[in-house]
Motif scaffolding. Structure first.
Motif, PDB file in Angstrom:
ATOM      1  N   SER A  15      40.270  44.708  47.487  1.00 29.14           N
ATOM      2  CA  SER A  15      40.938  43.918  48.229  1.00 29.14           C
ATOM      3  C   SER A  15      42.179  43.963  48.385  1.00 29.14           C
ATOM      4  CB  SER A  15      40.753  42.375  47.458  1.00 29.14           C
ATOM      5  OG  SER A  15      41.554  42.427  46.170  1.00 29.14           O
ATOM      6  N   GLY A  16      42.679  45.267  48.499  1.00 34.76           N
ATOM      7  CA  GLY A  16      44.167  45.708  48.862  1.00 34.76           C
ATOM      8  C   GLY A  16      44.510  45.577  50.280  1.00 34.76           C
ATOM      9  N   LEU A  39      38.837  42.924  40.142  1.00 38.30           N
ATOM     10  CA  LEU A  39      40.320  42.756  39.502  1.00 38.30           C
ATOM     11  C   LEU A  39      40.903  41.603  40.673  1.00 38.30           C
ATOM     12  CD1 LEU A  39      41.826  46.309  39.420  1.00 38.30           C
ATOM     13  CD2 LEU A  39      41.156  44.940  37.623  1.00 38.30           C
ATOM     14  N   PRO A  40      41.923  41.083  40.047  1.00 36.91           N
ATOM     15  CA  PRO A  40      42.640  40.060  41.016  1.00 36.91           C
ATOM     16  C   PRO A  40      42.972  40.482  42.200  1.00 36.91           C
ATOM     17  CG  PRO A  40      43.901  39.819  38.650  1.00 36.91           C
ATOM     18  CD  PRO A  40      42.829  41.041  38.783  1.00 36.91           C
ATOM     19  N   PHE A  41      42.607  39.534  43.246  1.00 36.30           N
ATOM     20  CA  PHE A  41      42.569  39.815  44.719  1.00 36.30           C
ATOM     21  C   PHE A  41      43.999  40.134  45.064  1.00 36.30           C
ATOM     22  CE2 PHE A  41      38.235  39.014  44.961  1.00 36.30           C
ATOM     23  CZ  PHE A  41      37.957  38.795  46.147  1.00 36.30           C
ATOM     24  N   GLY A  42      44.221  41.028  45.815  1.00 38.04           N
ATOM     25  CA  GLY A  42      45.585  41.553  46.344  1.00 38.04           C
ATOM     26  C   GLY A  42      45.762  43.220  46.420  1.00 38.04           C
ATOM     27  N   LYS A 102      42.234  32.328  48.249  1.00 39.33           N
ATOM     28  CA  LYS A 102      42.055  31.130  49.104  1.00 39.33           C
ATOM     29  C   LYS A 102      41.953  31.360  50.648  1.00 39.33           C
ATOM     30  CE  LYS A 102      43.702  26.476  49.661  1.00 39.33           C
ATOM     31  NZ  LYS A 102      44.842  25.525  49.302  1.00 39.33           N
ATOM     32  N   SER A 103      42.852  32.084  51.068  1.00 39.02           N
ATOM     33  CA  SER A 103      43.082  32.558  52.531  1.00 39.02           C
ATOM     34  C   SER A 103      41.814  33.086  53.070  1.00 39.02           C
ATOM     35  CB  SER A 103      44.508  33.309  52.807  1.00 39.02           C
ATOM     36  OG  SER A 103      44.535  33.800  53.871  1.00 39.02           O
ATOM     37  N   TRP A 104      41.265  34.276  52.375  1.00 37.27           N
ATOM     38  CA  TRP A 104      40.194  34.649  52.703  1.00 37.27           C
ATOM     39  C   TRP A 104      38.842  33.554  53.107  1.00 37.27           C
ATOM     40  CZ3 TRP A 104      40.745  38.753  55.163  1.00 37.27           C
ATOM     41  CH2 TRP A 104      41.439  39.781  54.697  1.00 37.27           C
ATOM     42  N   GLN A 105      38.721  32.800  51.778  1.00 38.91           N
ATOM     43  CA  GLN A 105      37.566  31.765  51.987  1.00 38.91           C
ATOM     44  C   GLN A 105      37.903  31.057  52.959  1.00 38.91           C
ATOM     45  OE1 GLN A 105      38.200  30.431  47.616  1.00 38.91           O
ATOM     46  NE2 GLN A 105      36.658  31.909  47.019  1.00 38.91           N
ATOM     47  N   GLU A 106      39.077  30.366  53.359  1.00 37.59           N
ATOM     48  CA  GLU A 106      39.433  29.511  54.615  1.00 37.59           C
ATOM     49  C   GLU A 106      39.036  30.146  55.884  1.00 37.59           C
ATOM     50  OE1 GLU A 106      43.409  28.597  53.900  1.00 37.59           O
ATOM     51  OE2 GLU A 106      43.023  26.677  52.850  1.00 37.59           O
ATOM     52  N   ASP A 107      39.081  31.490  55.931  1.00 37.85           N
ATOM     53  CA  ASP A 107      38.703  32.369  57.091  1.00 37.85           C
ATOM     54  C   ASP A 107      37.229  32.689  57.206  1.00 37.85           C
ATOM     55  OD1 ASP A 107      41.557  32.467  57.883  1.00 37.85           O
ATOM     56  OD2 ASP A 107      41.686  34.402  57.045  1.00 37.85           O
TER      57      ASP A 107
END
Length: 449
Positions: A15-16, A39-42, A102-107
């Motif tokens: 998710s980088g 790992l944490p998204f980002g 959250k941004s990914w999920q909203e998309d």
């Protein structure tokens, strides 16, 4: 879950930033996407690398800039408040991963916070045994620090640990002579720590122009960094609250914190068991010029885990864009990374783009070299800069820039202009005659060509 719940147009593992650009391109084409990361998204750059690192570097630069002017208009240099610095950095990181998710999920992206393994040409199995399939799999798993295997290695930390130190140790030892060690060594020494850096050969910062590296070494040593070349650790022993690092030359270093930064390796854990028919080697997942696996046409690899390209965030970003385009259009865009500027954020900064002198000679090119030190120029004198250099390679037949290598304040910004000149074939005479804003670091490039 039904088949429609578990099958996607594309599954991205990681998710980088490379994953971000791949997903963005596919979403614009209304593709159904899943992103998986344990790992944490980002990703590393945003959460554990480029961005948080620059908070420490910016602080170090502020301290160093003041130190350089003591007796020249500044009476005393500032001191780093390490806890406040970490708080500032952590403020930047706070909630970033959750916002990305959250941004990914909203998309409309389906997200999985799980470890994933390829279990078939188009199949991924999560660590909870769920199986997902896709028309295309995009592997964006990044890289991991090279492990250190010596007696006492359990006492050795990685760069992530240094970035998150709540308190600055009195003495820090860095293992390895690459950009991570040098950047963090400069951050630590300016923050008030004692610093030792070990490198196994005579030439650290391999891949950069040797003359420029020599300037960095001189500046580093003058700043107080102890640099031991042709030295490797052979063991680490805990003694009370500190540690003893023994080296290949029987040297013993007493230190409070040890960071190993001897390079990074492609993270290939997603291929465990080799059931996905994806060829890979020491340089990563083997891909063609379109970033497609050489053995599984459904798989694309991007960023640090791919065998194609340097381990740089900008390269990873471009990989993501190219992979999305090739999936949508059918391999129409090959990778072209002939011009990629890069920088090492030491003090002064080391920056490079294009050919080195040795590379130009090996190609038999007819070129001239503009090489010198700008320390007598007003741009250096007004900031107390005593270590700086430049080397520019210019083709004698075409007057085009072949390569540029800088060590000085703002070098990371100025190198981008040289990169543009190389990429868009701007002759040296046009650079020299252009009306740059003056006096600036940029306007100095007239004197470099």
């Amino acid at each position: 879950m039904t088949i429609s719940d578990t099958h996607f147009d594309a599954i991205i593992i990681g998710s980088g930033t490379s994953a971000y650009y791949a997903a963005t391109g596919l979403l614009k084409a209304n593709r159904r996407i899943a992103i998986i990361d344990e790992l944490p998204f980002g990703g590393t750059c945003a959460l554990r690398g480029c961005q948080p690192k620059k908070y420490l570097i910016a602080n170090a630069e502020a301290v160093a800039n003041a130190q350089h002017l003591i007796g020249k208009g500044i009476e005393a240099a500032p001191r780093t408040d390490w806890k406040a610095l970490q708080a500032l950095k952590n403020e930047f990181l706070e909630g970033r991963s959750e916002e990305d998710l959250k941004s990914w999920q909203e998309d409309g992206v389906t997200t999985f916070r799980h470890r994933a393994t390829l279990t078939g040409p188009n199949e991924v199995t999560l660590d909870d045994a769920r199986k997902l399939t896709a028309n295309h799999l995009i592997l964006a798993t990044g890289s991991s620090p090279r492990p250190t295997d010596i007696p006492g290695s359990e006492h050795i930390h990685i760069s992530d640990d240094f970035l998150s130190l709540a308190e600055l140790p009195k003495h820090i030892t860095f293992i390895g002579g690459g950009y991570i060690s040098f950047e963090f060594a400069h951050a630590a020494i300016r923050a008030g720590a004692q610093v030792t850096l070990l490198h196994r050969s005579t030439r650290p910062l391999n891949g950069f122009d040797p003359d420029m590296v020599d300037v960095v070494l001189a500046a580093s040593r003058e700043a107080g960094i102890e640099i031991l070349l042709e030295e490797e650790p052979v063991s680490v022993e805990k003694t009370g609250a500190s540690y003893l690092v023994k080296t290949t030359t029987a040297h013993t270093i007493e230190t409070d914190f040890i960071v190993s930064a001897t390079g990074r390796l492609p993270n290939l854990s997603v291929l465990k068991g080799d059931t996905g028919n994806v060829a890979h080697g020491p340089k990563g997942i083997e891909v063609n010029d379109y970033l497609q696996s050489t053995t599984n046409s459904a798989v694309y690899a991007i960023g640090d885990c791919a065998s194609h390209g340097l381990m740089l965030a900008t390269v990873a970003d471009d990989h993501g864009k190219i992979a999305a385009r090739n999936i949508l259009e059918g391999n129409t865009t090959p990778v072209d990374h002939r011009v990629v500027p890069s920088a090492v954020f030491t003090i002064p900064t080391l920056a490079t783009v294009g050919l080195t002198e040795d590379q130009a000679k090996a190609q038999g090119l007819d070129f001239r070299i503009k090489h010198g030190s700008p320390t007598a120029w007003p741009s250096s004198k007004r900031i107390g800069e005593t270590h700086a250099a430049f080397k520019v390679l210019i083709d004698n037949k075409t007057d085009l820039i072949l390569g540029a290598h800088l060590v000085r304040h703002n070098a990371a910004e100025v190198i981008n202009l040289f990169a543009l000149a190389i990429a868009y074939k701007v002759p040296a005479k046009d650079i020299a005659n252009f009306l740059w804003a003056y006096p600036t670091s940029t306007s100095d490039i007239k004197s470099m060509v």
